[in-house]
Design an enzyme around this catalytic site. Sequence first.
Site, mmCIF file in Angstrom:
data_model
loop_
_atom_site.group_PDB
_atom_site.id
_atom_site.type_symbol
_atom_site.label_atom_id
_atom_site.label_comp_id
_atom_site.label_asym_id
_atom_site.label_seq_id
_atom_site.Cartn_x
_atom_site.Cartn_y
_atom_site.Cartn_z
ATOM 1 N N LYS A 51 -0.562 11.028 6.183
ATOM 2 C CA LYS A 51 -0.156 9.945 7.091
ATOM 3 C C LYS A 51 0.598 8.862 6.329
ATOM 4 C CE LYS A 51 -3.412 7.011 8.012
ATOM 5 N NZ LYS A 51 -2.991 5.751 7.319
ATOM 6 N N LYS B 26 0.836 -1.206 0.000
ATOM 7 C CA LYS B 26 0.000 0.000 0.000
ATOM 8 C C LYS B 26 0.873 1.261 0.000
ATOM 9 C CE LYS B 26 -3.543 2.765 0.283
ATOM 10 N NZ LYS B 26 -4.603 2.704 1.296
#
Length: 302
Positions: free
Chosen positions: A252, A183
Site C-alpha cells: 500500500k 513516511k
Amino acid sequence: MADASKTNPQGVERLGYLGLGLMGTPMTRRLLQAGYQVSVWNRSEGKITPLVEAGARRAATPRDVMATSDIVFVCVTDAAAVEEVIFGPEGLSTAPGAEKLVVDFSSIHPDAARDLAKRLRAANGAGWIDAPVSGGTKGAEEGTLAIMAGGEAADIERVRPYVLAMARRFTHMGPTGAGQTTKLCNQVIVGCAMAVLAEATRLAVNAGINANRLPEALAGGFADSIPLQLFVPRMAQGIHSPPLGHIATMLKDLDTVADVAQTTSTPVPMASLAGQLFRLAKAARGAEADALEIYKLSAAEL
C-alpha cells in the site's frame, strides 16, 4: 489550540486510542505504563479486554472516545478505515471537538490527510496531526519508534510528551500532510532495503555461507544498518511471527509512493521495482504475511 491546563485542571490530558492492532496495542500499553488515562476502542472486541485489564477505559464507540478524551490517537490500516472511524455514524466527528486533537498514526496518502483534517475541522472543530510511525512492532513494544509529524507547531508541542511515551523520536516536518510524505520517503528506503537484504541473504545461503553471521560480519561497515541487523536473521531463520509488518501494508505504501512520484514528476525506479516484488509476494504468500517473507520469493520452492 488550548494547552493542557485549560482542557484538564491537573495539566495531564485525557487520552484516547482507536485501533488496537500490531502497533496500537503495544503503543497503548506504553501510555498506560506511563500512568496516563486512556480510553480505547477497536472494531474487534477481543483486542480491547487485555488493555482494559491493564487499566484502560473501554469505549463503546469512536464518538465515546472523542467525548471523553482531549487527545485521540488513531492507528488503523488505511485511509478508508480512518474515514470510517472519523466520519462513520458514530465516528469522532459526531462528538464535540473544539480544543481537542486527533493524532493519526496510520500511513495514508498525504492528500487524504489534508482532506480529512479540513473536513474534521469543519465538522466539529478538532485539530489534526498526521504522525505516521516507523520501527515496526519491536519499536512499538520497546518505545523506540520514529514518528514524523505534519501539523501546527503548537499542536505538535502539546502532544509531544504523550507521543514520547511511545517513541524515541518525534519530528515536526511541516504542515498537514508533511508527516505522511516523510513516511513515504521512509518506505522507499525500508521497502528497497527488504528487497535487497532478501537478495543478499539468498546469495549467502545458495553459496553455502551462514547467512545468520552476515549481521556480525558486516557490522560497522558501509553495509551495516538497523534493517541488516534485524531483518537478515529473521529471513534466514524463517521467523515471521509476530510479523514486523504485513505485505499488504508495505505494498500500500509503495503504491502511494508511485502515485506521489507521478504527480511530482519524481523518478522512483528502485521503489517501483520493490513495489512489484511485494506484489508478487502478496500473490505468493498472502496479504497478511510478514513483509519479510519477500525473501521466500527466491526459494527453490514457494
